[in-house]
Scaffold this motif. Structure first.
Motif, PDB file in Angstrom:
ATOM      1  N   VAL A  43       0.852  -1.184   0.000  1.00 34.73           N
ATOM      2  CA  VAL A  43       0.000   0.000   0.000  1.00 34.73           C
ATOM      3  C   VAL A  43       0.893   1.241   0.000  1.00 34.73           C
ATOM      4  O   VAL A  43       1.858   1.313   0.768  1.00 34.73           O
ATOM      5  N   VAL A  44       0.568   2.197  -0.872  1.00 33.22           N
ATOM      6  CA  VAL A  44       1.332   3.445  -0.947  1.00 33.22           C
ATOM      7  C   VAL A  44       0.359   4.619  -0.984  1.00 33.22           C
ATOM      8  O   VAL A  44      -0.834   4.449  -1.234  1.00 33.22           O
ATOM      9  N   THR A  45       0.887   5.813  -0.771  1.00 33.84           N
ATOM     10  CA  THR A  45       0.073   7.023  -0.853  1.00 33.84           C
ATOM     11  C   THR A  45      -0.208   7.352  -2.317  1.00 33.84           C
ATOM     12  O   THR A  45       0.482   6.869  -3.212  1.00 33.84           O
ATOM     13  N   PHE A  46      -1.221   8.182  -2.552  1.00 38.49           N
ATOM     14  CA  PHE A  46      -1.601   8.553  -3.914  1.00 38.49           C
ATOM     15  C   PHE A  46      -1.185   9.973  -4.273  1.00 38.49           C
ATOM     16  O   PHE A  46      -1.626  10.510  -5.281  1.00 38.49           O
ATOM     17  N   ASP A  47      -0.340  10.585  -3.445  1.00 41.46           N
ATOM     18  CA  ASP A  47       0.107  11.934  -3.755  1.00 41.46           C
ATOM     19  C   ASP A  47       1.064  11.912  -4.952  1.00 41.46           C
ATOM     20  O   ASP A  47       1.718  10.915  -5.222  1.00 41.46           O
ATOM     21  N   ILE A  48       1.100  13.024  -5.676  1.00 39.66           N
ATOM     22  CA  ILE A  48       1.980  13.145  -6.840  1.00 39.66           C
ATOM     23  C   ILE A  48       3.155  14.024  -6.457  1.00 39.66           C
ATOM     24  O   ILE A  48       2.973  15.138  -5.953  1.00 39.66           O
ATOM     25  N   ARG A  49       4.373  13.513  -6.703  1.00 37.00           N
ATOM     26  CA  ARG A  49       5.589  14.245  -6.352  1.00 37.00           C
ATOM     27  C   ARG A  49       6.566  14.207  -7.514  1.00 37.00           C
ATOM     28  O   ARG A  49       6.784  13.153  -8.115  1.00 37.00           O
ATOM     29  N   ARG A  54       8.497   5.411  -8.354  1.00 30.47           N
ATOM     30  CA  ARG A  54       8.293   4.107  -7.720  1.00 30.47           C
ATOM     31  C   ARG A  54       8.555   3.020  -8.758  1.00 30.47           C
ATOM     32  O   ARG A  54       8.025   3.081  -9.865  1.00 30.47           O
ATOM     33  N   TRP A  56       7.880  -0.744  -9.246  1.00 26.42           N
ATOM     34  CA  TRP A  56       7.097  -1.867  -8.735  1.00 26.42           C
ATOM     35  C   TRP A  56       7.726  -3.164  -9.217  1.00 26.42           C
ATOM     36  O   TRP A  56       7.980  -3.337 -10.411  1.00 26.42           O
ATOM     37  N   ARG A  65       5.697  -2.833 -13.603  1.00 23.80           N
ATOM     38  CA  ARG A  65       4.958  -1.672 -14.111  1.00 23.80           C
ATOM     39  C   ARG A  65       5.960  -0.683 -14.667  1.00 23.80           C
ATOM     40  O   ARG A  65       7.104  -0.639 -14.229  1.00 23.80           O
ATOM     41  N   GLY A  70       6.178  10.658 -10.169  1.00 19.06           N
ATOM     42  CA  GLY A  70       4.859  10.934  -9.611  1.00 19.06           C
ATOM     43  C   GLY A  70       4.637  10.439  -8.272  1.00 19.06           C
ATOM     44  O   GLY A  70       5.009  10.294  -7.296  1.00 19.06           O
TER      45      GLY A  70
END
Length: 70
Positions: A43-49, A54, A56, A65, A70
């Motif tokens: 599980v990860v956060t959905f914020d965009i940076r 990431r 995967w 992936r 992001g």
């Protein structure tokens, strides 16, 4: 994906490679990001940076992936 981010934004060519190779190539091609290797199912956060990519991977450490900023 944010349009104001600097450097290369996505690495479709890394799909199916080993996590170590993917991480080193991303850092080399975009020095503005930190790379986080994440195992599928986490599980990860959905914020965009703009400073994060990431990668995967499956249990064998293979990229599953397309890595992107992001």
């Amino acid at each position: 994906m944010a349009l104001w981010c600097r450097g290369k934004m996505a690495w479709p060519e890394l799909l199916g490679t080993r996590s170590e190779e993917a991480k080193s190539r991303i850092v080399k091609e975009n020095p503005y990001v930190d790379v986080a290797v994440i195992r599928e199912g986490r599980v990860v956060t959905f914020d965009i940076r703009c400073d994060r990519v990431r990668v995967w991977v499956n249990r064998d450490g293979v990229v599953t992936r397309i890595p992107f900023v992001g």
